[in-house]
Write a protein that holds these residues in place. Structure first.
Motif, PDB file in Angstrom:
ATOM      1  N   VAL A  34      11.177  -0.586   5.002  1.00 39.56           N
ATOM      2  CA  VAL A  34      11.424  -0.785   6.433  1.00 39.56           C
ATOM      3  C   VAL A  34      12.898  -0.999   6.737  1.00 39.56           C
ATOM      4  O   VAL A  34      13.301  -0.898   7.904  1.00 39.56           O
ATOM      5  CB  VAL A  34      10.610  -1.986   6.983  1.00 39.56           C
ATOM      6  N   LEU A  35      13.714  -1.296   5.738  1.00 38.73           N
ATOM      7  CA  LEU A  35      15.120  -1.622   5.998  1.00 38.73           C
ATOM      8  C   LEU A  35      15.883  -0.465   6.650  1.00 38.73           C
ATOM      9  O   LEU A  35      16.569  -0.669   7.657  1.00 38.73           O
ATOM     10  CB  LEU A  35      15.808  -2.063   4.700  1.00 38.73           C
ATOM     11  N   PRO A  36      15.817   0.771   6.123  1.00 35.27           N
ATOM     12  CA  PRO A  36      16.501   1.877   6.815  1.00 35.27           C
ATOM     13  C   PRO A  36      15.934   2.128   8.208  1.00 35.27           C
ATOM     14  O   PRO A  36      16.681   2.498   9.121  1.00 35.27           O
ATOM     15  CB  PRO A  36      16.262   3.076   5.888  1.00 35.27           C
ATOM     16  N   MET A  37      14.637   1.940   8.392  1.00 34.39           N
ATOM     17  CA  MET A  37      14.040   2.130   9.715  1.00 34.39           C
ATOM     18  C   MET A  37      14.619   1.132  10.713  1.00 34.39           C
ATOM     19  O   MET A  37      14.922   1.485  11.855  1.00 34.39           O
ATOM     20  CB  MET A  37      12.521   1.962   9.638  1.00 34.39           C
ATOM     21  N   PRO A  74       0.832  -1.197   0.000  1.00 32.10           N
ATOM     22  CA  PRO A  74       0.000   0.000   0.000  1.00 32.10           C
ATOM     23  C   PRO A  74       0.870   1.252   0.000  1.00 32.10           C
ATOM     24  O   PRO A  74       1.967   1.270   0.540  1.00 32.10           O
ATOM     25  CB  PRO A  74      -0.786  -0.119   1.309  1.00 32.10           C
ATOM     26  N   VAL A  75       0.370   2.307  -0.655  1.00 32.74           N
ATOM     27  CA  VAL A  75       1.108   3.565  -0.710  1.00 32.74           C
ATOM     28  C   VAL A  75       0.961   4.262   0.634  1.00 32.74           C
ATOM     29  O   VAL A  75      -0.074   4.850   0.946  1.00 32.74           O
ATOM     30  CB  VAL A  75       0.595   4.472  -1.846  1.00 32.74           C
ATOM     31  N   VAL A 126       5.423   7.458   8.334  1.00 34.60           N
ATOM     32  CA  VAL A 126       4.742   7.161   9.597  1.00 34.60           C
ATOM     33  C   VAL A 126       3.825   5.961   9.432  1.00 34.60           C
ATOM     34  O   VAL A 126       3.807   5.042  10.261  1.00 34.60           O
ATOM     35  CB  VAL A 126       3.943   8.386  10.091  1.00 34.60           C
ATOM     36  N   GLY A 127       3.054   5.944   8.356  1.00 30.31           N
ATOM     37  CA  GLY A 127       2.169   4.812   8.105  1.00 30.31           C
ATOM     38  C   GLY A 127       2.926   3.515   7.925  1.00 30.31           C
ATOM     39  O   GLY A 127       2.500   2.458   8.410  1.00 30.31           O
ATOM     40  N   THR A 128       4.061   3.586   7.235  1.00 27.21           N
ATOM     41  CA  THR A 128       4.888   2.392   7.037  1.00 27.21           C
ATOM     42  C   THR A 128       5.420   1.876   8.370  1.00 27.21           C
ATOM     43  O   THR A 128       5.404   0.672   8.632  1.00 27.21           O
ATOM     44  CB  THR A 128       6.060   2.711   6.092  1.00 27.21           C
ATOM     45  N   ALA A 129       5.880   2.797   9.217  1.00 33.53           N
ATOM     46  CA  ALA A 129       6.416   2.393  10.518  1.00 33.53           C
ATOM     47  C   ALA A 129       5.342   1.736  11.380  1.00 33.53           C
ATOM     48  O   ALA A 129       5.611   0.740  12.070  1.00 33.53           O
ATOM     49  CB  ALA A 129       7.008   3.602  11.243  1.00 33.53           C
ATOM     50  N   LEU A 130       4.133   2.277  11.338  1.00 33.73           N
ATOM     51  CA  LEU A 130       3.054   1.710  12.144  1.00 33.73           C
ATOM     52  C   LEU A 130       2.585   0.367  11.591  1.00 33.73           C
ATOM     53  O   LEU A 130       2.359  -0.582  12.344  1.00 33.73           O
ATOM     54  CB  LEU A 130       1.881   2.691  12.208  1.00 33.73           C
ATOM     55  N   ARG A 131       2.427   0.287  10.292  1.00 32.76           N
ATOM     56  CA  ARG A 131       1.922  -0.946   9.678  1.00 32.76           C
ATOM     57  C   ARG A 131       2.891  -2.111   9.849  1.00 32.76           C
ATOM     58  O   ARG A 131       2.491  -3.239  10.105  1.00 32.76           O
ATOM     59  CB  ARG A 131       1.643  -0.708   8.198  1.00 32.76           C
ATOM     60  N   TRP A 132       4.191  -1.819   9.710  1.00 32.42           N
ATOM     61  CA  TRP A 132       5.187  -2.887   9.718  1.00 32.42           C
ATOM     62  C   TRP A 132       6.061  -2.842  10.973  1.00 32.42           C
ATOM     63  O   TRP A 132       7.206  -3.261  10.942  1.00 32.42           O
ATOM     64  CB  TRP A 132       6.068  -2.774   8.472  1.00 32.42           C
ATOM     65  N   ARG A 133       5.525  -2.343  12.063  1.00 32.13           N
ATOM     66  CA  ARG A 133       6.330  -2.166  13.274  1.00 32.13           C
ATOM     67  C   ARG A 133       6.919  -3.472  13.787  1.00 32.13           C
ATOM     68  O   ARG A 133       8.064  -3.507  14.259  1.00 32.13           O
ATOM     69  CB  ARG A 133       5.510  -1.486  14.366  1.00 32.13           C
TER      70      ARG A 133
END
Length: 270
Positions: A117-120, A6-7, A11-18
């Protein structure tokens, strides 16, 4: 083809894939010490060794003092180590970034893997080591000075802009690193130059007035001063931290969008 995830924004990426980010960060930390005799003990032993060496060499051998400061600011080793904590948080993720996507090529080629998510995860792993370094610094302060000011608990707040800057740079370097493999050499040199052009081994007041303004073009300068103020002077995070948070958030959003554009060609290159 790359993942049709999903686009989402950062912030959304961090929450979705935490959960995935936590797992990757944990694997990064454990993988670094896998096979060593002491394992994760090295994560504490290394900063402890640094602190001991800095305190002995600068405080005892050279009898160095931080400018004309006295009292809590006198131990040179603690001042230097506080600055290095800022630099380590930034350099941990950035140094790993050039080969970050390449190191996870098998995962990146999977249809449902969110490459973003890799850099996070790399920054989160760096925060883990930073937390241990802070614990070592606090222990050193207790031994050499005594109880630190209560504002020391706000050190993560002062360090947050550095984490955002590291994440933004990691996105750019990780994305470009897939296409230009020699960017790792440039990053290594750049991080070394950045370390010596930050007020880590010397106070900012020691820089000639004619060049002092240029040092604030280095985003780590304000962060180092803020962290030292919080840890040693009992100062609350101030305007530089707020500006750093805002600038870091914008930088992450821009870098994240750039990374997503670069991601489209990862499968062809890998």
């Amino acid at each position: 083809m790359t993942a049709p995830v999903p686009v989402l924004g950062p912030v959304g990426t961090a929450l979705r894939w935490r959960q995935l980010i936590l797992q990757l960060a944990r694997r990064e930390v454990e993988g670094r010490y896998r096979g060593s005799l002491l394992g994760l003990v090295w994560a504490v032993a290394q900063p402890l060794l640094y602190l001991g060496v800095f305190t002995f060499v600068f405080g005892i051998v050279f009898e160095a003092r931080w400018g004309l400061a006295t009292g809590p600011r006198a131990p040179f080793g603690l001042m230097l180590f506080a600055g290095l904590i800022v630099y380590w948080l930034f350099s941990e993720a950035v140094a790993r970034a050039p080969g970050l996507v390449l190191a996870h090529a098998s995962l990146v080629k999977r249809v449902l893997f969110p490459v973003e998510v890799l850099p996070m995860a790399a920054v989160l792993a760096g925060f883990f080591h930073t937390a241990l370094a802070l614990a070592v610094w606090l222990a050193g302060h207790l031994v050499f000075v005594g109880l630190p000011p209560w504002t020391a608990v706000l050190a993560p707040v002062a360090l947050a802009p550095v984490a955002l800057m590291a994440l933004a740079v990691a996105y750019v370097v990780a994305g470009v690193g897939v296409y230009a493999r020699d960017i790792g050499q440039l990053v290594t040199v750049g991080l070394t130059v950045l370390m010596f052009l930050s007020p880590i081994f010397y106070p900012l007041d020691a820089v000639p007035a004619a060049y002092r303004g240029l040092f604030f073009l280095n985003p780590l300068t304000a962060a180092v001063e803020e962290v030292r103020g919080v840890l040693l002077d009992g100062q609350l995070p101030g305007l530089p931290t707020l500006i750093g948070l805002a600038a870091g958030a914008v930088a992450v959003a821009v870098a994240f969008a750039l990374f997503r554009r670069l991601r489209r060609g990862f499968a062809d290159v890998l």
